[in-house]
Design an enzyme around this catalytic site. Structure first.
Site, PDB file in Angstrom:
ATOM      1  N   LYS A 188       0.836  -1.197   0.000  1.00 19.18           N
ATOM      2  CA  LYS A 188       0.000   0.000   0.000  1.00 19.18           C
ATOM      3  C   LYS A 188       0.880   1.259   0.000  1.00 19.18           C
ATOM      4  O   LYS A 188       2.092   1.192  -0.183  1.00 19.18           O
ATOM      5  CB  LYS A 188      -0.939  -0.019   1.213  1.00 19.18           C
ATOM      6  CG  LYS A 188      -1.883  -1.209   1.256  1.00 19.18           C
ATOM      7  CD  LYS A 188      -2.767  -1.293   0.041  1.00 19.18           C
ATOM      8  CE  LYS A 188      -3.988  -2.193   0.200  1.00 19.18           C
ATOM      9  NZ  LYS A 188      -3.798  -3.462   0.854  1.00 19.18           N
ATOM     10  N   ILE A 189       0.269   2.415   0.211  1.00 21.98           N
ATOM     11  CA  ILE A 189       0.971   3.689   0.012  1.00 21.98           C
ATOM     12  C   ILE A 189       2.074   3.889   1.050  1.00 21.98           C
ATOM     13  O   ILE A 189       3.198   4.266   0.721  1.00 21.98           O
ATOM     14  CB  ILE A 189      -0.019   4.869   0.052  1.00 21.98           C
ATOM     15  CG1 ILE A 189      -1.208   4.603  -0.890  1.00 21.98           C
ATOM     16  CG2 ILE A 189       0.693   6.164  -0.332  1.00 21.98           C
ATOM     17  CD1 ILE A 189      -0.830   4.356  -2.336  1.00 21.98           C
TER      18      ILE A 189
END
Length: 382
Positions: A188-189
């Site tokens: 994810k980010i």
């Protein structure tokens, strides 16, 4: 192999984790609250509750909103199974709303149509979970308007969208929903290894999720039943879980949070470069809604349905770690056994038959991105 996603761990991350390892607390110390406050401050939420995963955040969000036996939760069929499974954990029914063919998010038009029918049938949902696929926000203003009209609660599954924006504000501020859920999985980010967070503007919801993540136990005398024995005393006032995030994970997440905007900007640069390099290719590139600034978790292209497998296998053989996000949840054996079948949500199924996620992560270098594009060109021309 160039993977579709990869975490970025720097010396500052190692230092943050090392500091915790050398401290007195590996769990239930001061770093988790600091991480919660920092994320809440970043996105403009009132409260944040850090938990062991995005999935556990979804589960606690459902429980906090009172979802249970006899209730219904609706979500998108194009998502990871956790967006639907959270309802099943609570004993609730699950249904799906087909996707918008441009954004691949839950379609507000389809939602409105389905709600009209559900109202006639007396089968309205208690909770709707819009999923911000690839990091791009759903039409939350439209969903919030329907929520007010039909009386359902909203959980934003923003697992892909940490650092994304909607109508100028960070996703997670709570303007259009009851609870927003983030994931900090390594692809994810930002990452805390495993980990998640639930954000809300409602103090009562935050307090309940905090208690539920800690076995349903409270040390607050005002929340206890009857008399207390002394300062050591605690009570289990409901059935909860051990969904706590460790200090180690929180330290990593807090360190990564300092680079959130940098990561999103780099992902945007790479996505725009893909847009330019793939302009003449016989495929469909991602479309971005003008109301949203995507966190660009995934870069999904759509190829001719009958050619998807051949293109996918050609790219994998060339060392390009492409993936597919996602297999429609309603076609999984577990959900088929609940009565769903192929053909129920045609836009989702068409999307799935054509979708390929290309590598996209902040440390992807332009020469490797060039390798991806060259391999894709060869695969499409075969």
């Amino acid at each position: 192999m160039i993977p579709y996603g990869r975490q970025d761990i720097r010396e500052s991350d190692l230092d943050a984790v090392r500091e915790v390892l050398e401290s007195d607390f590996l769990t239930q110390g001061p770093v988790v609250p600091r991480f919660e406050q920092a994320v809440a401050d970043k996105v403009g939420a009132a409260r944040a509750v850090a938990v062991s995963s995005g999935t556990s955040a979804l589960h606690l969000a459902c429980l906090a909103l009172g979802l249970g036996e006899g209730d219904r939760l609706w979500t998108s069929p194009i998502t990871f199974v956790a967006s639907a499974n959270c309802a099943r954990y609570c004993g609730a029914e699950v249904d799906f709303v087909d996707i918008d063919p441009r954004t691949y998010n839950l379609s507000v038009t389809a939602l409105a149509r389905k709600l009209e029918q559900a109202e006639r049938d007396n089968r309205l949902p208690k909770v709707v979970v819009p999923v911000h696929l690839c990091g791009q926000s759903c039409d939350m203003a439209g969903i919030a308007e329907l929520a007010e009209r039909y009386g359902f609660r909203v959980i934003e599954d923003a697992s892909h969208a940490v650092g994304g924006r909607y109508k100028g504000d960070y996703i997670g501020n709570g303007r259009y929903s009851d609870i927003t859920v983030f994931s900090f999985h390594p692809v994810k980010i930002i990452t805390s290894a495993e980990g998640g967070m639930a954000l809300t503007t409602d103090a009562a919801l935050a307090d309940r999720m905090t208690r539920l993540r800690e076995h349903g136990i409270t040390r607050d005398p005002q929340a206890m039943v009857g008399e207390t024995d002394g300062p050591w005393y605690y009570q289990q006032v409901e059935l909860g879980f051990n969904y706590r995030l460790t200090e180690i994970q929180a330290a990593l997440g807090l360190s990564q949070l300092a680079r959130l905007d940098e990561y999103v900007a780099r992902r945007e640069t790479l996505a725009q470069r893909y847009d330019e390099l793939l302009k003449a290719f016989p495929l469909e590139r991602p479309w971005q809604h003008p109301d949203a600034v995507s966190a660009r978790h995934l870069y999904v292209v759509r190829v001719q349905a009958g050619r998807r497998r051949a293109v996918f296998e050609s790219l994998r053989a060339a060392g390009i770690g492409v993936n597919v996000h996602y297999i429609p949840v309603h076609t999984q054996p577990y959900y088929r056994a609940l009565g769903f079948s192929a053909g129920d949500f045609p836009e989702a199924e068409l999307y799935y038959s054509e979708a390929i996620s290309l590598p996209l992560f902040p440390t992807l270098e332009e020469p490797d991105q060039g390798r991806v594009v060259a391999a894709l060109k060869e695969a499409l021309s075969a």
